[in-house]
Design a protein around this motif. Sequence first.
Motif, PDB file in Angstrom:
ATOM      1  N   SER A 172     -19.730 -35.361  -2.913  1.00 41.58           N
ATOM      2  CA  SER A 172     -20.495 -34.263  -3.521  1.00 41.58           C
ATOM      3  C   SER A 172     -19.574 -33.111  -3.922  1.00 41.58           C
ATOM      4  O   SER A 172     -19.912 -32.312  -4.794  1.00 41.58           O
ATOM      5  CB  SER A 172     -21.603 -33.778  -2.577  1.00 41.58           C
ATOM      6  N   LEU A 173     -18.419 -33.023  -3.287  1.00 45.73           N
ATOM      7  CA  LEU A 173     -17.431 -31.985  -3.636  1.00 45.73           C
ATOM      8  C   LEU A 173     -16.451 -32.474  -4.699  1.00 45.73           C
ATOM      9  O   LEU A 173     -15.586 -31.728  -5.144  1.00 45.73           O
ATOM     10  CB  LEU A 173     -16.632 -31.588  -2.383  1.00 45.73           C
ATOM     11  N   GLY A 174     -16.572 -33.746  -5.064  1.00 46.92           N
ATOM     12  CA  GLY A 174     -15.636 -34.329  -6.019  1.00 46.92           C
ATOM     13  C   GLY A 174     -14.246 -34.480  -5.431  1.00 46.92           C
ATOM     14  O   GLY A 174     -13.238 -34.407  -6.143  1.00 46.92           O
ATOM     15  N   MET A 175     -14.180 -34.646  -4.108  1.00 46.01           N
ATOM     16  CA  MET A 175     -12.875 -34.777  -3.445  1.00 46.01           C
ATOM     17  C   MET A 175     -12.733 -36.156  -2.825  1.00 46.01           C
ATOM     18  O   MET A 175     -13.709 -36.773  -2.412  1.00 46.01           O
ATOM     19  CB  MET A 175     -12.721 -33.722  -2.338  1.00 46.01           C
ATOM     20  N   LYS A 176     -11.497 -36.600  -2.730  1.00 43.18           N
ATOM     21  CA  LYS A 176     -11.208 -37.850  -2.029  1.00 43.18           C
ATOM     22  C   LYS A 176     -11.213 -37.558  -0.533  1.00 43.18           C
ATOM     23  O   LYS A 176     -10.840 -36.460  -0.111  1.00 43.18           O
ATOM     24  CB  LYS A 176      -9.827 -38.374  -2.425  1.00 43.18           C
ATOM     25  N   ILE A 177     -11.565 -38.564   0.250  1.00 42.38           N
ATOM     26  CA  ILE A 177     -11.668 -38.350   1.689  1.00 42.38           C
ATOM     27  C   ILE A 177     -10.319 -37.925   2.295  1.00 42.38           C
ATOM     28  O   ILE A 177     -10.271 -37.054   3.163  1.00 42.38           O
ATOM     29  CB  ILE A 177     -12.285 -39.601   2.387  1.00 42.38           C
ATOM     30  N   ASP A 178      -9.235 -38.503   1.798  1.00 43.40           N
ATOM     31  CA  ASP A 178      -7.909 -38.144   2.326  1.00 43.40           C
ATOM     32  C   ASP A 178      -7.593 -36.660   2.100  1.00 43.40           C
ATOM     33  O   ASP A 178      -6.976 -36.003   2.933  1.00 43.40           O
ATOM     34  CB  ASP A 178      -6.808 -38.989   1.662  1.00 43.40           C
ATOM     35  N   GLU A 179      -8.043 -36.196   0.948  1.00 46.07           N
ATOM     36  CA  GLU A 179      -7.828 -34.794   0.582  1.00 46.07           C
ATOM     37  C   GLU A 179      -8.635 -33.879   1.521  1.00 46.07           C
ATOM     38  O   GLU A 179      -8.134 -32.852   1.990  1.00 46.07           O
ATOM     39  CB  GLU A 179      -8.367 -34.648  -0.845  1.00 46.07           C
ATOM     40  N   VAL A 180      -9.870 -34.278   1.785  1.00 40.56           N
ATOM     41  CA  VAL A 180     -10.731 -33.491   2.685  1.00 40.56           C
ATOM     42  C   VAL A 180     -10.118 -33.459   4.086  1.00 40.56           C
ATOM     43  O   VAL A 180     -10.049 -32.405   4.730  1.00 40.56           O
ATOM     44  CB  VAL A 180     -12.171 -34.056   2.720  1.00 40.56           C
ATOM     45  N   ILE A 181      -9.640 -34.605   4.549  1.00 45.39           N
ATOM     46  CA  ILE A 181      -9.020 -34.667   5.882  1.00 45.39           C
ATOM     47  C   ILE A 181      -7.790 -33.757   5.917  1.00 45.39           C
ATOM     48  O   ILE A 181      -7.605 -32.966   6.842  1.00 45.39           O
ATOM     49  CB  ILE A 181      -8.651 -36.125   6.266  1.00 45.39           C
ATOM     50  N   GLU A 182      -6.958 -33.863   4.881  1.00 41.60           N
ATOM     51  CA  GLU A 182      -5.734 -33.064   4.846  1.00 41.60           C
ATOM     52  C   GLU A 182      -6.021 -31.563   4.890  1.00 41.60           C
ATOM     53  O   GLU A 182      -5.394 -30.816   5.646  1.00 41.60           O
ATOM     54  CB  GLU A 182      -4.939 -33.412   3.586  1.00 41.60           C
ATOM     55  N   GLU A 183      -6.994 -31.133   4.101  1.00 44.46           N
ATOM     56  CA  GLU A 183      -7.311 -29.699   4.055  1.00 44.46           C
ATOM     57  C   GLU A 183      -7.989 -29.253   5.354  1.00 44.46           C
ATOM     58  O   GLU A 183      -7.818 -28.112   5.790  1.00 44.46           O
ATOM     59  CB  GLU A 183      -8.188 -29.373   2.837  1.00 44.46           C
ATOM     60  N   THR A 184      -8.758 -30.144   5.962  1.00 48.46           N
ATOM     61  CA  THR A 184      -9.418 -29.797   7.228  1.00 48.46           C
ATOM     62  C   THR A 184      -8.369 -29.642   8.329  1.00 48.46           C
ATOM     63  O   THR A 184      -8.439 -28.714   9.141  1.00 48.46           O
ATOM     64  CB  THR A 184     -10.477 -30.861   7.589  1.00 48.46           C
ATOM     65  N   ILE A 185      -7.380 -30.525   8.342  1.00 54.76           N
ATOM     66  CA  ILE A 185      -6.268 -30.381   9.301  1.00 54.76           C
ATOM     67  C   ILE A 185      -5.578 -29.029   9.084  1.00 54.76           C
ATOM     68  O   ILE A 185      -5.349 -28.276  10.028  1.00 54.76           O
ATOM     69  CB  ILE A 185      -5.232 -31.528   9.150  1.00 54.76           C
ATOM     70  N   LYS A 186      -5.289 -28.713   7.818  1.00 56.22           N
ATOM     71  CA  LYS A 186      -4.587 -27.449   7.517  1.00 56.22           C
ATOM     72  C   LYS A 186      -5.381 -26.248   8.019  1.00 56.22           C
ATOM     73  O   LYS A 186      -4.825 -25.303   8.574  1.00 56.22           O
ATOM     74  CB  LYS A 186      -4.367 -27.307   6.006  1.00 56.22           C
ATOM     75  N   GLY A 187      -6.683 -26.294   7.802  1.00 55.53           N
ATOM     76  CA  GLY A 187      -7.541 -25.190   8.267  1.00 55.53           C
ATOM     77  C   GLY A 187      -7.496 -25.072   9.776  1.00 55.53           C
ATOM     78  O   GLY A 187      -7.358 -23.968  10.326  1.00 55.53           O
ATOM     79  N   MET A 188      -7.579 -26.200  10.475  1.00 54.19           N
ATOM     80  CA  MET A 188      -7.566 -26.173  11.944  1.00 54.19           C
ATOM     81  C   MET A 188      -6.203 -25.754  12.476  1.00 54.19           C
ATOM     82  O   MET A 188      -6.116 -25.111  13.521  1.00 54.19           O
ATOM     83  CB  MET A 188      -7.971 -27.551  12.499  1.00 54.19           C
ATOM     84  N   GLN A 189      -5.154 -26.101  11.746  1.00 53.29           N
ATOM     85  CA  GLN A 189      -3.794 -25.704  12.181  1.00 53.29           C
ATOM     86  C   GLN A 189      -3.666 -24.185  12.265  1.00 53.29           C
ATOM     87  O   GLN A 189      -2.977 -23.656  13.127  1.00 53.29           O
ATOM     88  CB  GLN A 189      -2.745 -26.273  11.226  1.00 53.29           C
ATOM     89  N   LYS A 190      -4.356 -23.496  11.365  1.00 53.49           N
ATOM     90  CA  LYS A 190      -4.263 -22.032  11.353  1.00 53.49           C
ATOM     91  C   LYS A 190      -4.856 -21.415  12.620  1.00 53.49           C
ATOM     92  O   LYS A 190      -4.558 -20.277  12.957  1.00 53.49           O
ATOM     93  CB  LYS A 190      -4.985 -21.476  10.118  1.00 53.49           C
ATOM     94  N   ALA A 191      -5.751 -22.156  13.285  1.00 53.74           N
ATOM     95  CA  ALA A 191      -6.375 -21.640  14.514  1.00 53.74           C
ATOM     96  C   ALA A 191      -5.964 -22.479  15.721  1.00 53.74           C
ATOM     97  O   ALA A 191      -6.652 -22.494  16.742  1.00 53.74           O
ATOM     98  CB  ALA A 191      -7.889 -21.654  14.348  1.00 53.74           C
ATOM     99  N   ALA A 192      -4.823 -23.153  15.612  1.00 50.04           N
ATOM    100  CA  ALA A 192      -4.433 -24.145  16.625  1.00 50.04           C
ATOM    101  C   ALA A 192      -4.435 -23.608  18.054  1.00 50.04           C
ATOM    102  O   ALA A 192      -4.955 -24.242  18.964  1.00 50.04           O
ATOM    103  CB  ALA A 192      -3.060 -24.719  16.277  1.00 50.04           C
TER     104      ALA A 192
END
Length: 204
Positions: A172-192
């Motif tokens: 629904s976001l027009g994103m590939k699952i790998d891309e979503v996972i990668e960006e979600t990891i990056k977001g969580m890294q900021k609050a690690a």
Amino acid sequence: MEMPDDKRGMMDVKITRDEALDLLIMYNKNDSLIKHAYAVEAVMRHFAELFGEDAEKWGIIGLIHDIDYEMYPEEHCKKARTILEEHGYPEDYIHAVQSHGYNICTDVEPLLKMEKVLYTIDELTGLITATVYMRPSRSILDLETKSVKKKWKQKSFAAGVNRQLIEEGAASLGMKIDEVIEETIKGMQKAAEQLGLAGELSLI
Ligand SMILES: [Fe+2]
Ligand SMILES: [Fe+2]
């Protein structure tokens, strides 16, 4: 039909992050639920920055999205409306919060990009956290997408995480699952550190 996010936010009452945090703490005592709220907040902020949207607002919605879950698990996504209305939250915040449980605990559909991101990344943060817990380092800081992908394919691992829902959200976001996972990891890294996922640097 997607409405640009800024069209519905024009009547905004300004909710501050401190107010949202006070509300979270008022309704949530469970440490892992609070950490989940912080994880979703961090990822929502990250995606907002990625899309050039309002990071403060997206973050707040992430922070409070499960506001009713600890005290009212049977009324999850429904009681949230009452709580947020009582505390003066605008309708677009409430709609976004309710829409994260689309087809699970509400029939409120995620329509805005902000809502679609929340819907997509909510459970994914759980899969990523579980993946980090399996690492000897217990750190998300050097976690790679392919490690999460490996766990993604093991249906018995974090079996409660609905992979299909995440895939539909990504589409629904027009994103590939790998891309979503990668960006979600990056977001969580900021609050690690806050999430207790920074290995030796973690606060716990
Ligand atoms: Fe939820
Ligand atoms: Fe959640």
